[in-house]
Design an enzyme around this catalytic site. Structure first.
Site, PDB file in Angstrom:
ATOM      1  N   ASP A   1      -3.286   4.290   2.838  1.00 35.27           N
ATOM      2  CA  ASP A   1      -3.629   4.604   4.233  1.00 35.27           C
ATOM      3  C   ASP A   1      -3.321   6.066   4.496  1.00 35.27           C
ATOM      4  O   ASP A   1      -2.232   6.550   4.146  1.00 35.27           O
ATOM      5  CB  ASP A   1      -2.794   3.751   5.209  1.00 35.27           C
ATOM      6  CG  ASP A   1      -3.229   2.294   5.235  1.00 35.27           C
ATOM      7  OD1 ASP A   1      -4.362   2.000   4.797  1.00 35.27           O
ATOM      8  OD2 ASP A   1      -2.430   1.459   5.693  1.00 35.27           O
TER       9      ASP A   1
ATOM     10  N   ASP B   1       1.391   4.760   2.378  1.00 34.66           N
ATOM     11  CA  ASP B   1       0.972   5.373   3.642  1.00 34.66           C
ATOM     12  C   ASP B   1       1.355   6.846   3.667  1.00 34.66           C
ATOM     13  O   ASP B   1       2.501   7.202   3.343  1.00 34.66           O
ATOM     14  CB  ASP B   1       1.668   4.668   4.817  1.00 34.66           C
ATOM     15  CG  ASP B   1       1.496   3.162   4.784  1.00 34.66           C
ATOM     16  OD1 ASP B   1       0.438   2.684   5.205  1.00 34.66           O
ATOM     17  OD2 ASP B   1       2.423   2.459   4.312  1.00 34.66           O
TER      18      ASP B   1
ATOM     19  N   ASP C   1       0.869  -1.176   0.000  1.00 32.35           N
ATOM     20  CA  ASP C   1       0.000   0.000   0.000  1.00 32.35           C
ATOM     21  C   ASP C   1       0.905   1.226   0.000  1.00 32.35           C
ATOM     22  O   ASP C   1       2.129   1.099  -0.069  1.00 32.35           O
ATOM     23  CB  ASP C   1      -0.911  -0.014   1.236  1.00 32.35           C
ATOM     24  CG  ASP C   1      -0.160   0.193   2.546  1.00 32.35           C
ATOM     25  OD1 ASP C   1       1.089   0.284   2.527  1.00 32.35           O
ATOM     26  OD2 ASP C   1      -0.814   0.272   3.595  1.00 32.35           O
TER      27      ASP C   1
HETATM   28  P1  8DG Z   1       4.347  -2.313   2.946  1.00 32.10           P
HETATM   29  O1  8DG Z   1       3.069  -1.534   3.012  1.00 32.10           O
HETATM   30  O2  8DG Z   1       5.316  -1.732   1.989  1.00 32.10           O
HETATM   31  O3  8DG Z   1       4.108  -3.758   2.701  1.00 32.10           O
HETATM   32  O4  8DG Z   1       5.065  -2.218   4.366  1.00 32.10           O
HETATM   33  P2  8DG Z   1       4.823  -1.135   5.495  1.00 32.10           P
HETATM   34  O5  8DG Z   1       4.479   0.193   4.900  1.00 32.10           O
HETATM   35  O6  8DG Z   1       5.954  -1.191   6.429  1.00 32.10           O
HETATM   36  O7  8DG Z   1       3.573  -1.753   6.259  1.00 32.10           O
HETATM   37  P3  8DG Z   1       2.161  -1.133   6.626  1.00 32.10           P
HETATM   38  O8  8DG Z   1       1.285  -2.286   6.970  1.00 32.10           O
HETATM   39  O9  8DG Z   1       1.651  -0.213   5.579  1.00 32.10           O
HETATM   40  O10 8DG Z   1       2.404  -0.339   7.980  1.00 32.10           O
HETATM   41  C1  8DG Z   1       3.184   0.835   8.060  1.00 32.10           C
HETATM   42  C2  8DG Z   1       3.360   1.203   9.494  1.00 32.10           C
HETATM   43  O11 8DG Z   1       2.151   1.698  10.026  1.00 32.10           O
HETATM   44  C3  8DG Z   1       3.760   0.014  10.361  1.00 32.10           C
HETATM   45  O12 8DG Z   1       4.964   0.295  11.042  1.00 32.10           O
HETATM   46  C4  8DG Z   1       2.664  -0.106  11.369  1.00 32.10           C
HETATM   47  C5  8DG Z   1       2.075   1.286  11.368  1.00 32.10           C
HETATM   48  N1  8DG Z   1       0.732   1.374  11.878  1.00 32.10           N
HETATM   49  C6  8DG Z   1       0.446   2.011  13.028  1.00 32.10           C
HETATM   50  N2  8DG Z   1      -0.867   1.949  13.289  1.00 32.10           N
HETATM   51  C7  8DG Z   1      -1.436   1.256  12.289  1.00 32.10           C
HETATM   52  C8  8DG Z   1      -2.764   0.882  12.022  1.00 32.10           C
HETATM   53  O13 8DG Z   1      -3.685   1.200  12.753  1.00 32.10           O
HETATM   54  N3  8DG Z   1      -2.990   0.155  10.891  1.00 32.10           N
HETATM   55  C9  8DG Z   1      -1.977  -0.158  10.047  1.00 32.10           C
HETATM   56  N4  8DG Z   1      -2.270  -0.855   8.945  1.00 32.10           N
HETATM   57  N5  8DG Z   1      -0.692   0.184  10.276  1.00 32.10           N
HETATM   58  C10 8DG Z   1      -0.424   0.890  11.385  1.00 32.10           C
HETATM   59  O14 8DG Z   1       1.297   2.548  13.716  1.00 32.10           O
HETATM   60 MN    MN Z   2       2.689   0.441   3.775  1.00 32.79          MN
HETATM   61 MN    MN Z   3      -0.386   0.727   5.587  1.00 32.38          MN
END
Ligand code: 8DG
Ligand code: MN
Ligand code: MN
Length: 371
Positions: A295, A207, A205
Site C-alpha cells: 500500500d 505500507d 502487506d
Molecule cells: P498487517 O498489514 O501487518 O497485517 O497489519 P497493519 O499494517 O496494521 O494493517 P493494514 O491493514 O495494512 O493497515 C495499516 C493502517 O492503515 C491501519 O491502521 C489502518 C490504516 N488505514 C487508513 N486508511 C486506510 C485505507 O484506506 N485502507 C487501508 N487498507 N488501511 C488504511 O488509515
Molecule cells: Mn499493513
Molecule cells: Mn495496508
C-alpha cells in the site's frame, strides 16, 4: 490480599492510546479466542459485541503478565460478563466450547475462507454463501458470478498473498519503492508505516507513505511511481485512487473509515535475489519470485504527521485515539487533521509527538501501539 499484579492492573486505561502494547502478547490464548468471537459477530453485522471483544482483547494484549486467574482481571477495564465467562472457561478447560462451536460452523468457515481473498469483503462473501457456494471451486465454476478485476487477481495470486510478508521482504520492497520515488523526484520522502513500523516480524502487506516537500507535487507522484514499476515489469496489480483531499471541507463530523489522500493498493512481483536470506516460502519454490501486497499513500507534506499517525495503526490504537480525542478532549482527529471543537480551530503538527502533546497524551512509540 493485594498483589503486585493488581496494583499494575489498576493503572490500565480503557483507552489503547494510554497503554503501551508491544508485539509480545502474554495472553494469546484469550485474545485469539476473543478475535474468533469478534469476527463471528462481524460476519453477522452485530457491531456492539464485536467491538467489545476487540476492546477486551486489546486490554489483555497490553498486560505485561499472563492472566492466571479471574482475580487477575478484576480491575481491568472493558471486560464484560461474556468476556469474563470466556476467560473462566479457558482457565478451567484450556479451551472454549463456544469458540470451538464457531470454528466448526459452516457459515463461519465459509465466510472466513471467502474473505481471505483479496477484493472479497464480508458483503460479497455473504452473497456467495447465500447462493449455496462453499468452496473456491464452487465460486470459480459458478457461471452467474462475475468476478471484478481485484477478485480475479486475488484468486490468481491467492497462495502468495495469503503467505505472510517477512521483515526482510519488507526491507527489499522498501529499497524498490525508495529507488522509484527518488528516480522521479530527488527530494522525495519515504517512510515505512503500518505493522512493520510497529516492529511486527510479519505482515499481510507492506505500507509506505511517499511524498515530497513541494506542496501539490504529491498529486502526480503515485501515478509516476506505478508507471515506473510497470516499466520494470514488477507491477502485477494496481488500484489507484486519486486524491479527493480538500482542506476547506474539513473538519468532517461524520465518521469516515478511509482518508482522502492519493493512494494505491498494489501487488508487486518480488524477486528472491532482492531479499536478504531469500523469500518467505515453506517449500522449495522454483519460480524465484513471489507476489506481495503493498500500500502506498501520498499526503501533502503539511498533513504528513497526521497521515503517519493514522497509517501506523494498529486499528484498535487508531480507534481509541479518535475516541479519546472526541470524548475526553472535545477534539476531532482523523488522518488529515486535529480540530479543537471548543476553540473552533485546527491544531498544527509536524510530528506525531505534536499530536500526542495537543491531546495531552504521553507519547507512545510506534512499537508500543500494537493494541
Ligand atoms: P498487517 O498489514 O501487518 O497485517 O497489519 P497493519 O499494517 O496494521 O494493517 P493494514 O491493514 O495494512 O493497515 C495499516 C493502517 O492503515 C491501519 O491502521 C489502518 C490504516 N488505514 C487508513 N486508511 C486506510 C485505507 O484506506 N485502507 C487501508 N487498507 N488501511 C488504511 O488509515
Ligand atoms: Mn499493513
Ligand atoms: Mn495496508
Amino acid at each position: 490480599c493485594v498483589t503486585s499484579q493488581t496494583e499494575i492492573s489498576t493503572t490500565v486505561s480503557q483507552y489503547a492510546c494510554q497503554r503501551r502494547t508491544t508485539t509480545e502478547n502474554n495472553n494469546k490464548i484469550f485474545t485469539e479466542a476473543f478475535e474468533v468471537l469478534a469476527e463471528s459477530y462481524e460476519f453477522n453485522e452485530i457491531e456492539g459485541p464485536c467491538l467489545a471483544f476487540r476492546r477486551a482483547g486489546s486490554v489483555l494484549k497490553s498486560l505485561t503478565f499472563e492472566v492466571r486467574s479471574l482475580g487477575d482481571t478484576q480491575d481491568l477495564p472493558c471486560l464484560g460478563e461474556h468476556t469474563k465467562e470466556l476467560i473462566e472457561e479457558i482457565l478451567r478447560y484450556g479451551r472454549s466450547f463456544e469458540v470451538e462451536k464457531i470454528l466448526s460452523d459452516e457459515r463461519y468457515q465459509t465466510l472466513k475462507l471467502f474473505t481471505s481473498v483479496f477484493g472479497v469483503g464480508p458483503k460479497t462473501a455473504e452473497k456467495w454463501y447465500r447462493r449455496g457456494l462453499r468452496s473456491f471451486s464452487d465460486v470459480l465454476t459458478e457461471p452467474s458470478i462475475q468476478l471484478n478485476r481485484m477478485q480475479q487477481t486475488g484468486f490468481l495470486h491467492y497462495e502468495d498473498i495469503s503467505r505472510a510478508v517477512s521483515k526482510a521482504e519488507a526491507r527489499a520492497l522498501g529499497n524498490i519503492i525508495d529507488e522509484a520515488v527518488h528516480a522521479i523526484t530527488l527530494d522525495a520522502v519515504i517512510s515505512l508505516t503500518g505493522g512493520f513500523r510497529r516492529g511486527k516480524e510479519f505482515g499481510h502487506d507492506v505500507d509506505f507513505i511517499v511524498t515530497t516537500p513541494e506542496l501539490g507535487r504529491e498529486r502526480s507522484l503515485l501515478p509516476d511511481v506505478t508507471d515506473r514499476l510497470e516499466q520494470q515489469g514488477i507491477l502485477l496489480y494496481c488500484d489507484y485512487q486519486a486524491s479527493t483531499f480538500d482542506m476547506s471541507k474539513l473538519p468532517c463530523h461524520r465518521f469516515e473509515a478511509m482518508d482522502h489522500f492519493a493512494k494505491c493498493f498494489l501487488i508487486l512481483r518480488l524477486e528472491a535475489s532482492k531479499v536478504e536470506g531469500g523469500l518467505n516460502s515453506t517449500e522449495e519454490d522454483s519460480r524465484g519470485w513471489r507476489a506481495v501486497r503493498v500500500d502506498l499513500v501520498s499526503p501533502p507534506m503539511d498533513r504528513y504527521a497526521f497521515a503517519l499517525l493514522g497509517w501506523t495503526g494498529s486499528r484498535q490504537f487508531e480507534r481509541d485515539l479518535r475516541r479519546f480525542a472526541r470524548l475526553e478532549r472535545r477534539m476531532l482527529l482523523d488522518n488529515h487533521i486535529l480540530y479543537d471543537k471548543t476553540k473552533k480551530e485546527f491544531l498544527a503538527a509536524t510530528t506525531e509527538k505534536d499530536i500526542f502533546a495537543h491531546l495531552g497524551l504521553e507519547y507512545i512509540e510506534p512499537w508500543q501501539r500494537n493494541a
